[in-house]
Design a protein around this motif. Structure first.
Motif, PDB file in Angstrom:
ATOM      1  N   ALA A  48       2.039  10.476 -27.502  1.00 60.55           N
ATOM      2  CA  ALA A  48       1.485  10.195 -26.259  1.00 60.55           C
ATOM      3  C   ALA A  48       0.998   8.511 -26.199  1.00 60.55           C
ATOM      4  CB  ALA A  48       0.645  11.052 -25.180  1.00 60.55           C
ATOM      5  N   GLU A  91       3.618   6.137 -26.971  1.00 55.62           N
ATOM      6  CA  GLU A  91       4.600   5.855 -26.035  1.00 55.62           C
ATOM      7  C   GLU A  91       3.628   4.937 -24.913  1.00 55.62           C
ATOM      8  OE1 GLU A  91       7.263   9.810 -26.164  1.00 55.62           O
ATOM      9  OE2 GLU A  91       5.884   9.373 -24.560  1.00 55.62           O
ATOM     10  N   ASN A  92       2.459   5.143 -24.747  1.00 47.51           N
ATOM     11  CA  ASN A  92       1.600   4.559 -23.575  1.00 47.51           C
ATOM     12  C   ASN A  92       1.635   3.080 -24.150  1.00 47.51           C
ATOM     13  OD1 ASN A  92       1.268   6.413 -21.633  1.00 47.51           O
ATOM     14  ND2 ASN A  92      -0.811   7.091 -22.689  1.00 47.51           N
ATOM     15  N   TYR A 139       4.736   1.401 -23.410  1.00 49.18           N
ATOM     16  CA  TYR A 139       4.992   1.183 -21.771  1.00 49.18           C
ATOM     17  C   TYR A 139       4.348  -0.203 -21.555  1.00 49.18           C
ATOM     18  CZ  TYR A 139       5.241   2.396 -16.922  1.00 49.18           C
ATOM     19  OH  TYR A 139       5.592   2.508 -15.813  1.00 49.18           O
ATOM     20  N   TRP A 140       2.992   0.197 -21.632  1.00 52.77           N
ATOM     21  CA  TRP A 140       2.169  -0.921 -21.052  1.00 52.77           C
ATOM     22  C   TRP A 140       2.315  -2.180 -21.654  1.00 52.77           C
ATOM     23  CZ3 TRP A 140       0.658  -0.012 -16.632  1.00 52.77           C
ATOM     24  CH2 TRP A 140       0.429   1.380 -16.013  1.00 52.77           C
ATOM     25  N   LYS A 168       1.874   6.722 -14.490  1.00 50.83           N
ATOM     26  CA  LYS A 168       1.213   6.607 -15.919  1.00 50.83           C
ATOM     27  C   LYS A 168      -0.217   6.295 -15.566  1.00 50.83           C
ATOM     28  CE  LYS A 168       4.207   6.170 -19.522  1.00 50.83           C
ATOM     29  NZ  LYS A 168       4.242   6.854 -20.602  1.00 50.83           N
ATOM     30  N   GLU A 198       2.801  12.523 -16.810  1.00 49.26           N
ATOM     31  CA  GLU A 198       3.616  11.941 -17.921  1.00 49.26           C
ATOM     32  C   GLU A 198       5.086  11.528 -17.234  1.00 49.26           C
ATOM     33  OE1 GLU A 198       1.105  12.142 -20.933  1.00 49.26           O
ATOM     34  OE2 GLU A 198       3.115  12.058 -21.536  1.00 49.26           O
TER      35      GLU A 198
END
Lengths: 94, 151
Positions: free
Chosen positions: A6, A9-10, A13-14, B133, B138
């Motif tokens: 997680a 992925e974050n 993503y950001w 997010k 999720e």
């Protein structure tokens, strides 16, 4: 550096969102136009995020499908953010 | 209205606890400590998790339907309010496939003129995903229902 799935992925993503926003604004200010500008964005955003992941030492095992997840994670929202920023700043100039 | 209901919260809590148990069972199986009885128990646990997830999705479906309805109404409103008027100029020439979307409701063949619908759709993709997010959800509940992505 080992992150759980997680967090990895974050981070991707950001990272993509931030780079897309900045590139969208820069592309609109210059201004860059046309298909080559879009291709340049796609190459730069993935290079920037991949470079960041490598520089932080985030290993391939942190992603479900290895580094190919960097391509897919958050691509559509990042592309939408880029287009909105690009169109908005381009029209402020025009 | 949905996610804070005690029934939903208890279902969510029990699914999370059962998932943790299942993970622990799988780890002990991988370490060679598993027995036939444990494997059966693991199978029953998986079936119970699936049942509870189906019940959770019934809650999520209600909120997703309301979301979809609100999005549709907003889309219609934006479409009508800006009909016939270009709201922006695109910095690129859209592909022929995209022109029906970028040039929706506009006349003429200057394809770089952009309709409000296109800008609204882009914002509708970018903003909710970011908010989800930020708020710690999720994934999109609708995608879960359609089986496109695991939550």
């Amino acid at each position: 550096m080992v992150l759980d799935k997680a967090d990895a992925e974050n981070a991707v993503y950001w990272g993509k969102q931030a780079v897309s926003l900045v590139l969208g604004i820069v592309w609109g200010i210059i201004p860059l136009e046309g298909g080559p500008a879009m291709i340049a964005y796609l190459l730069l955003v993935h290079a920037a995020v991949f470079g960041y992941v490598k520089s932080k030492g985030i290993g391939e095992e942190c992603f479900e499908n290895g580094y190919s997840d960097i391509l897919k994670e958050g691509l559509m929202p990042a592309l939408a953010t880029f287009l909105v920023a690009w169109i908005f700043t381009y029209n402020l100039r025009v | 209205l949905v996610y804070r209901l005690p029934e939903y919260q208890s279902l969510k809590g029990s699914v999370e606890r059962m998932r943790d148990k299942l993970e622990a069972m799988k780890e002990s199986e991988a370490a060679g400590e598993g027995s036939k009885g444990k494997k059966k128990k693991g199978g029953r646990l998986e079936a119970t998790i699936k049942e509870n997830e189906t019940l959770m999705q019934q809650f999520i479906l209600k909120s997703s339907l309301v979301q979809m309805f609100c999005l549709l109404m907003t889309f219609q409103g934006v479409s009508r309010a800006f009909a016939g008027a270009p709201v922006a100029r695109l910095p690129f020439e859209p592909l022929p496939l995209m022109r029906a979307w970028t040039h929706r409701g506009l006349e003429g063949e200057d394809w770089r003129e952009c309709s409000a619908v296109f800008v609204y759709s882009l914002a509708a993709v970018a903003v909710p995903a970011m908010l989800r997010k930020l708020l710690g959800r999720e994934s999109d509940p609708m995608q879960n229902i359609m089986g496109l992505k695991q939550q």
